[in-house]
Scaffold this motif. Structure first.
Motif, PDB file in Angstrom:
ATOM      1  N   ILE A 201       0.848  -1.201   0.000  1.00 17.21           N
ATOM      2  CA  ILE A 201       0.000   0.000   0.000  1.00 17.21           C
ATOM      3  C   ILE A 201       0.883   1.251   0.000  1.00 17.21           C
ATOM      4  N   ARG A 202       1.977   1.194   0.761  1.00 13.35           N
ATOM      5  CA  ARG A 202       2.951   2.308   0.727  1.00 13.35           C
ATOM      6  C   ARG A 202       3.456   2.529  -0.700  1.00 13.35           C
TER       7      ARG A 202
ATOM      8  N   GLY B 243      -8.156   7.563   3.580  1.00 13.87           N
ATOM      9  CA  GLY B 243      -7.183   6.635   4.117  1.00 13.87           C
ATOM     10  C   GLY B 243      -5.823   7.312   4.200  1.00 13.87           C
ATOM     11  N   PRO B 244      -4.778   6.633   4.675  1.00 10.36           N
ATOM     12  CA  PRO B 244      -4.834   5.230   5.057  1.00 10.36           C
ATOM     13  C   PRO B 244      -5.695   5.004   6.293  1.00 10.36           C
TER      14      PRO B 244
ATOM     15  N   ASN C  49      -9.832  -4.695   6.896  1.00  5.91           N
ATOM     16  CA  ASN C  49      -8.720  -4.469   5.956  1.00  5.91           C
ATOM     17  C   ASN C  49      -8.170  -3.053   6.027  1.00  5.91           C
ATOM     18  N   LEU C  50      -6.854  -2.982   5.777  1.00  3.33           N
ATOM     19  CA  LEU C  50      -6.158  -1.704   5.639  1.00  3.33           C
ATOM     20  C   LEU C  50      -6.458  -1.177   4.244  1.00  3.33           C
ATOM     21  N   PHE C  51      -6.515   0.148   4.093  1.00  3.67           N
ATOM     22  CA  PHE C  51      -6.901   0.643   2.770  1.00  3.67           C
ATOM     23  C   PHE C  51      -6.408   2.065   2.513  1.00  3.67           C
ATOM     24  N   ILE C  52      -6.280   2.361   1.213  1.00  2.00           N
ATOM     25  CA  ILE C  52      -6.263   3.747   0.716  1.00  2.00           C
ATOM     26  C   ILE C  52      -7.205   3.788  -0.485  1.00  2.00           C
ATOM     27  N   MET C  53      -7.698   4.988  -0.800  1.00  2.00           N
ATOM     28  CA  MET C  53      -8.532   5.129  -1.992  1.00  2.00           C
ATOM     29  C   MET C  53      -8.115   6.346  -2.803  1.00  2.00           C
TER      30      MET C  53
ATOM     31  N   GLU D  99      -9.813   1.276  -4.654  1.00  2.00           N
ATOM     32  CA  GLU D  99      -9.293   0.959  -3.321  1.00  2.00           C
ATOM     33  C   GLU D  99      -8.137  -0.032  -3.432  1.00  2.00           C
ATOM     34  N   LEU D 100      -7.059   0.252  -2.679  1.00  2.00           N
ATOM     35  CA  LEU D 100      -5.970  -0.712  -2.517  1.00  2.00           C
ATOM     36  C   LEU D 100      -6.043  -1.191  -1.086  1.00  2.00           C
TER      37      LEU D 100
END
Ligand SMILES: [Fe+2]
Length: 275
Positions: free
Chosen positions: A200-201, A217-218, A226-230, A240-241
């Motif tokens: 994600i980084r 996010g993050p 779940n961990l996420f960014i959008m 979304e990741l």
């Protein structure tokens, strides 16, 4: 258990060129074919078919069965549950595939892949779930759980009992499909599961280089854990990741959550689609 996984998605767009450029440049996907309608892009574990049409709408979502026996069992189950089985609109699945249409007009396709293309190495991101928004979620939830056979993992409700999110699974992963209450019937977002938080980084740095901001996010979702960014694609569809999506124990009961920011993001700010 349906025993299927999200395999590919098809989006309608009024701006195919920008959408194709974004998914090529930012999601590392390559053009693999140019069917009569649209363009198909692929990277390892992710395929999207873009067609002309009203933007922010799902043309169809393709769910893959592990083998022909499983697919035939599923077809029989769906026939018995009274679903109208339609011709598959997917050029990615073979002739054995079939489609169903939900009360909002979204189509799901069940099939087996026949695409034999070289998958280039790319950043980790397995197409994992798709979410649709609806102004009337209950008929969709009934359709997908009672007739199609998704299992409800978690439900988010307002204090007055109105359901705002319903997360559904088709195998042991927390959700491969979800329905959110929204102000219109549309595609809500598409999600790619990475291998770890460090991925994600790397995605965030990759978007930063192109000056594409993370708009949410993050964070960590309550349902799904779940961990996420959008980020947003050129049509404004959230992409979304994710990492660490919950693997659900066999006999897990459906969870119930309160509709608030903390449920949607235990690390902080929530993105509430409705108040
Ligand atoms: Fe998601």
């Amino acid at each position: 258990m349906l025993n299927v996984k999200l395999h590919h998605l098809s989006f309608r767009t009024e701006n195919q060129k920008s959408m194709v450029n974004f998914y090529q440049d930012m999601m590392g996907m390559n053009k693999i074919s140019h069917p009569n309608d649209g363009v198909i892009l692929q990277a390892k574990n992710r395929i999207i078919h873009f067609v002309e049409g009203t933007k922010n709408t799902l043309n169809y979502a393709g769910y893959i069965a592990p083998d022909i026996e499983s697919l035939e069992k599923l077809r029989t189950k769906h026939q018995k549950s009274g679903l109208d089985l339609l011709k598959s609109p997917s050029p990615i699945f073979g002739d054995t595939a079939y489609a169903i249409k939900d009360p909002d007009g979204n189509r799901l396709v069940f099939g087996l892949s026949v695409a034999k293309t070289k998958e280039e190495a790319s950043m980790a991101g397995r197409m994992q779930h798709v979410v649709v928004a609806s102004t009337n979620v209950q008929p969709l939830i009934n359709f997908y759980s009672d007739q199609v056979g998704f299992i409800i993992s978690d439900i988010v409700k307002k204090e007055d009992g109105q359901i705002t999110s319903c997360f559904m699974r088709s195998d042991n992963e927390h959700h491969s499909f979800a329905v959110f209450l929204g102000d219109s019937n549309k595609l809500d977002h598409n999600c790619y599961e990475t291998d770890s938080w460090n991925d994600i980084r790397d995605w965030a740095d990759h978007f930063a280089e192109a000056e594409i901001p993370i708009f949410w996010g993050p964070g960590r979702h309550g349902p799904g854990n779940n961990l996420f960014i959008m980020v947003k694609d050129p049509d404004g569809n959230p992409v979304e990741l994710s990492a660490e999506i919950e693997e659900v124990e066999k006999d897990r009961q459906t969870g119930f959550w309160v509709h608030n920011e903390r449920t949607l993001n235990s690390w902080g700010k929530g993105l509430l689609r409705v108040d």
